[in-house]
Design a protein around this motif. Structure first.
Motif, PDB file in Angstrom:
ATOM      1  N   ALA A 284       0.855  -1.191   0.000  1.00  0.00           N
ATOM      2  CA  ALA A 284       0.000   0.000   0.000  1.00  0.00           C
ATOM      3  C   ALA A 284       0.891   1.241   0.000  1.00  0.00           C
ATOM      4  O   ALA A 284       1.989   1.220   0.567  1.00  0.00           O
ATOM      5  CB  ALA A 284      -0.902  -0.013   1.231  1.00  0.00           C
ATOM      6  N   PRO A 285       0.443   2.310  -0.628  1.00  0.00           N
ATOM      7  CA  PRO A 285       1.250   3.544  -0.635  1.00  0.00           C
ATOM      8  C   PRO A 285       1.377   4.111   0.783  1.00  0.00           C
ATOM      9  O   PRO A 285       0.533   3.886   1.644  1.00  0.00           O
ATOM     10  CB  PRO A 285       0.470   4.484  -1.553  1.00  0.00           C
ATOM     11  CG  PRO A 285      -0.905   3.908  -1.652  1.00  0.00           C
ATOM     12  CD  PRO A 285      -0.787   2.455  -1.372  1.00  0.00           C
ATOM     13  N   LEU A 286       2.473   4.842   1.013  1.00  0.00           N
ATOM     14  CA  LEU A 286       2.726   5.422   2.336  1.00  0.00           C
ATOM     15  C   LEU A 286       1.732   6.541   2.623  1.00  0.00           C
ATOM     16  O   LEU A 286       1.395   7.339   1.747  1.00  0.00           O
ATOM     17  CB  LEU A 286       4.141   5.972   2.417  1.00  0.00           C
ATOM     18  CG  LEU A 286       5.272   4.963   2.286  1.00  0.00           C
ATOM     19  CD1 LEU A 286       6.615   5.682   2.302  1.00  0.00           C
ATOM     20  CD2 LEU A 286       5.213   3.928   3.381  1.00  0.00           C
ATOM     21  N   GLY A 287       1.306   6.596   3.871  1.00  0.00           N
ATOM     22  CA  GLY A 287       0.438   7.682   4.299  1.00  0.00           C
ATOM     23  C   GLY A 287       1.274   8.918   4.615  1.00  0.00           C
ATOM     24  O   GLY A 287       2.516   8.891   4.593  1.00  0.00           O
ATOM     25  N   ASP A 288       0.605  10.038   4.953  1.00  0.00           N
ATOM     26  CA  ASP A 288       1.304  11.288   5.241  1.00  0.00           C
ATOM     27  C   ASP A 288       2.217  11.148   6.454  1.00  0.00           C
ATOM     28  O   ASP A 288       3.349  11.640   6.451  1.00  0.00           O
ATOM     29  CB  ASP A 288       0.293  12.430   5.461  1.00  0.00           C
ATOM     30  CG  ASP A 288      -0.441  12.780   4.167  1.00  0.00           C
ATOM     31  OD1 ASP A 288       0.164  12.552   3.088  1.00  0.00           O
ATOM     32  OD2 ASP A 288      -1.581  13.262   4.241  1.00  0.00           O
ATOM     33  N   ASP A 289       1.730  10.502   7.507  1.00  0.00           N
ATOM     34  CA  ASP A 289       2.542  10.321   8.721  1.00  0.00           C
ATOM     35  C   ASP A 289       3.782   9.490   8.423  1.00  0.00           C
ATOM     36  O   ASP A 289       4.879   9.793   8.897  1.00  0.00           O
ATOM     37  CB  ASP A 289       1.729   9.629   9.821  1.00  0.00           C
ATOM     38  CG  ASP A 289       0.560  10.460  10.309  1.00  0.00           C
ATOM     39  OD1 ASP A 289       0.575  11.680  10.060  1.00  0.00           O
ATOM     40  OD2 ASP A 289      -0.350   9.873  10.935  1.00  0.00           O
ATOM     41  N   GLU A 290       3.615   8.446   7.624  1.00  0.00           N
ATOM     42  CA  GLU A 290       4.745   7.579   7.303  1.00  0.00           C
ATOM     43  C   GLU A 290       5.771   8.305   6.437  1.00  0.00           C
ATOM     44  O   GLU A 290       6.981   8.145   6.619  1.00  0.00           O
ATOM     45  CB  GLU A 290       4.246   6.315   6.576  1.00  0.00           C
ATOM     46  CG  GLU A 290       3.408   5.412   7.474  1.00  0.00           C
ATOM     47  CD  GLU A 290       2.730   4.293   6.720  1.00  0.00           C
ATOM     48  OE1 GLU A 290       2.649   3.181   7.293  1.00  0.00           O
ATOM     49  OE2 GLU A 290       2.291   4.510   5.576  1.00  0.00           O
ATOM     50  N   ARG A 291       5.299   9.145   5.524  1.00  0.00           N
ATOM     51  CA  ARG A 291       6.225   9.916   4.689  1.00  0.00           C
ATOM     52  C   ARG A 291       7.037  10.887   5.538  1.00  0.00           C
ATOM     53  O   ARG A 291       8.241  11.053   5.325  1.00  0.00           O
ATOM     54  CB  ARG A 291       5.451  10.684   3.618  1.00  0.00           C
ATOM     55  CG  ARG A 291       5.103   9.841   2.450  1.00  0.00           C
ATOM     56  CD  ARG A 291       4.647  10.695   1.265  1.00  0.00           C
ATOM     57  NE  ARG A 291       3.882   9.819   0.406  1.00  0.00           N
ATOM     58  CZ  ARG A 291       2.683  10.066  -0.049  1.00  0.00           C
ATOM     59  NH1 ARG A 291       2.092  11.196   0.224  1.00  0.00           N
ATOM     60  NH2 ARG A 291       2.085   9.203  -0.816  1.00  0.00           N
ATOM     61  N   ALA A 292       6.379  11.512   6.470  1.00  0.00           N
ATOM     62  CA  ALA A 292       7.074  12.468   7.341  1.00  0.00           C
ATOM     63  C   ALA A 292       8.120  11.749   8.183  1.00  0.00           C
ATOM     64  O   ALA A 292       9.245  12.244   8.348  1.00  0.00           O
ATOM     65  CB  ALA A 292       6.068  13.202   8.231  1.00  0.00           C
ATOM     66  N   ARG A 293       7.774  10.597   8.731  1.00  0.00           N
ATOM     67  CA  ARG A 293       8.735   9.827   9.534  1.00  0.00           C
ATOM     68  C   ARG A 293       9.902   9.361   8.686  1.00  0.00           C
ATOM     69  O   ARG A 293      11.054   9.392   9.101  1.00  0.00           O
ATOM     70  CB  ARG A 293       8.040   8.607  10.153  1.00  0.00           C
ATOM     71  CG  ARG A 293       7.682   8.843  11.591  1.00  0.00           C
ATOM     72  CD  ARG A 293       7.182   7.646  12.363  1.00  0.00           C
ATOM     73  NE  ARG A 293       7.469   6.320  11.832  1.00  0.00           N
ATOM     74  CZ  ARG A 293       6.657   5.288  11.915  1.00  0.00           C
ATOM     75  NH1 ARG A 293       5.508   5.420  12.504  1.00  0.00           N
ATOM     76  NH2 ARG A 293       6.977   4.131  11.417  1.00  0.00           N
ATOM     77  N   LEU A 294       9.624   8.928   7.455  1.00  0.00           N
ATOM     78  CA  LEU A 294      10.683   8.486   6.542  1.00  0.00           C
ATOM     79  C   LEU A 294      11.618   9.630   6.202  1.00  0.00           C
ATOM     80  O   LEU A 294      12.834   9.483   6.196  1.00  0.00           O
ATOM     81  CB  LEU A 294      10.070   7.873   5.283  1.00  0.00           C
ATOM     82  CG  LEU A 294      11.050   7.391   4.221  1.00  0.00           C
ATOM     83  CD1 LEU A 294      11.937   6.274   4.792  1.00  0.00           C
ATOM     84  CD2 LEU A 294      10.339   6.898   2.992  1.00  0.00           C
ATOM     85  N   ALA A 295      11.055  10.783   5.930  1.00  0.00           N
ATOM     86  CA  ALA A 295      11.867  11.978   5.612  1.00  0.00           C
ATOM     87  C   ALA A 295      12.748  12.343   6.799  1.00  0.00           C
ATOM     88  O   ALA A 295      13.921  12.683   6.632  1.00  0.00           O
ATOM     89  CB  ALA A 295      10.962  13.137   5.214  1.00  0.00           C
ATOM     90  N   ALA A 296      12.191  12.250   8.010  1.00  0.00           N
ATOM     91  CA  ALA A 296      12.971  12.579   9.213  1.00  0.00           C
ATOM     92  C   ALA A 296      14.108  11.573   9.384  1.00  0.00           C
ATOM     93  O   ALA A 296      15.229  11.969   9.744  1.00  0.00           O
ATOM     94  CB  ALA A 296      12.071  12.592  10.447  1.00  0.00           C
ATOM     95  N   LEU A 297      13.865  10.328   9.119  1.00  0.00           N
ATOM     96  CA  LEU A 297      14.908   9.316   9.248  1.00  0.00           C
ATOM     97  C   LEU A 297      15.996   9.521   8.208  1.00  0.00           C
ATOM     98  O   LEU A 297      17.185   9.325   8.482  1.00  0.00           O
ATOM     99  CB  LEU A 297      14.320   7.910   9.111  1.00  0.00           C
ATOM    100  CG  LEU A 297      13.502   7.398  10.297  1.00  0.00           C
ATOM    101  CD1 LEU A 297      12.831   6.075   9.940  1.00  0.00           C
ATOM    102  CD2 LEU A 297      14.388   7.213  11.514  1.00  0.00           C
ATOM    103  N   LEU A 298      15.611   9.887   6.995  1.00  0.00           N
ATOM    104  CA  LEU A 298      16.590  10.071   5.943  1.00  0.00           C
ATOM    105  C   LEU A 298      17.424  11.327   6.162  1.00  0.00           C
ATOM    106  O   LEU A 298      18.575  11.383   5.736  1.00  0.00           O
ATOM    107  CB  LEU A 298      15.900  10.136   4.568  1.00  0.00           C
ATOM    108  CG  LEU A 298      15.295   8.815   4.072  1.00  0.00           C
ATOM    109  CD1 LEU A 298      14.530   9.046   2.770  1.00  0.00           C
ATOM    110  CD2 LEU A 298      16.385   7.792   3.847  1.00  0.00           C
ATOM    111  N   ASP A 299      16.865  12.319   6.845  1.00  0.00           N
ATOM    112  CA  ASP A 299      17.595  13.567   7.117  1.00  0.00           C
ATOM    113  C   ASP A 299      18.669  13.341   8.174  1.00  0.00           C
ATOM    114  O   ASP A 299      19.648  14.064   8.226  1.00  0.00           O
ATOM    115  CB  ASP A 299      16.637  14.670   7.568  1.00  0.00           C
ATOM    116  CG  ASP A 299      15.805  15.199   6.411  1.00  0.00           C
ATOM    117  OD1 ASP A 299      16.255  15.013   5.253  1.00  0.00           O
ATOM    118  OD2 ASP A 299      14.751  15.784   6.668  1.00  0.00           O
ATOM    119  N   GLU A 300      18.512  12.379   9.017  1.00  0.00           N
ATOM    120  CA  GLU A 300      19.473  12.150  10.110  1.00  0.00           C
ATOM    121  C   GLU A 300      20.772  11.695   9.624  1.00  0.00           C
ATOM    122  O   GLU A 300      21.353  11.194   8.906  1.00  0.00           O
ATOM    123  CB  GLU A 300      18.930  11.137  11.107  1.00  0.00           C
ATOM    124  CG  GLU A 300      17.784  11.664  11.907  1.00  0.00           C
ATOM    125  CD  GLU A 300      17.298  10.580  12.874  1.00  0.00           C
ATOM    126  OE1 GLU A 300      17.818   9.466  12.921  1.00  0.00           O
ATOM    127  OE2 GLU A 300      16.348  10.888  13.598  1.00  0.00           O
TER     128      GLU A 300
END
Length: 150
Positions: A134-150
């Motif tokens: 299933a495609p990522l939801g908004d919350d999951e995208r935000a968490r993924l972006a935060a993880l990738l920024d670290e």
């Protein structure tokens, strides 16, 4: 067309090739009785052939043994009992259904049931599993972006 006829005629008389002329009883009635029994007994060498069609030396010995029993005046039931007492139910092409052979007789049905069960289980499993994530939801995208920024 002629090739098919030759092949068919060879297949039709193939059991006759296994019997030597010197084995045949002089009494046609006794020979017919013996031959009627040959198809009931398994060649212990070939295991998938009857003594009627086998060319193994042991099958020839069994054919001679059956003929001796016929000449001695034994009935088909007595001949069967004699061979089973010496070699067990394995000598019979169609062993009886009893406690020792129930698994032998039940194996084809068990294979069909187990195969059908496995096929059904695989189909149900395939239908319940999603075909694509299933495609990522908004919350999951935000968490993924935060993880990738670290």
């Amino acid at each position: 067309m002629t090739g098919w006829l030759v092949t068919l005629s060879l297949v039709a008389v193939s059991p006759a090739f296994a019997i030597d002329p010197d084995e045949i009883l002089p009494n046609p009635r006794q020979e017919a009785q013996a031959r009627a029994l040959f198809g009931e007994f398994r060649c212990l060498v070939c295991q998938s052939q009857s003594i009627e069609t086998s060319e193994a030396p042991l099958a020839k010995d069994f054919r001679n043994l059956v003929r001796q029993q016929v000449v001695a005046g034994k009935s088909p039931a007595e001949i069967r009992a004699f061979l089973v007492s010496r070699y067990g139910d394995f000598i019979l092409m169609k062993p009886p259904l009893d406690a020792e052979t129930v698994l032998l007789w039940a194996t084809p049905a068990l294979i069909v049931v187990l195969g059908g069960g496995l096929a059904g289980w695989a189909l149900l499993r395939r239908r319940t599993e999603p075909s694509a994530p299933a495609p990522l939801g908004d919350d999951e995208r935000a968490r993924l972006a935060a993880l990738l920024d670290e």
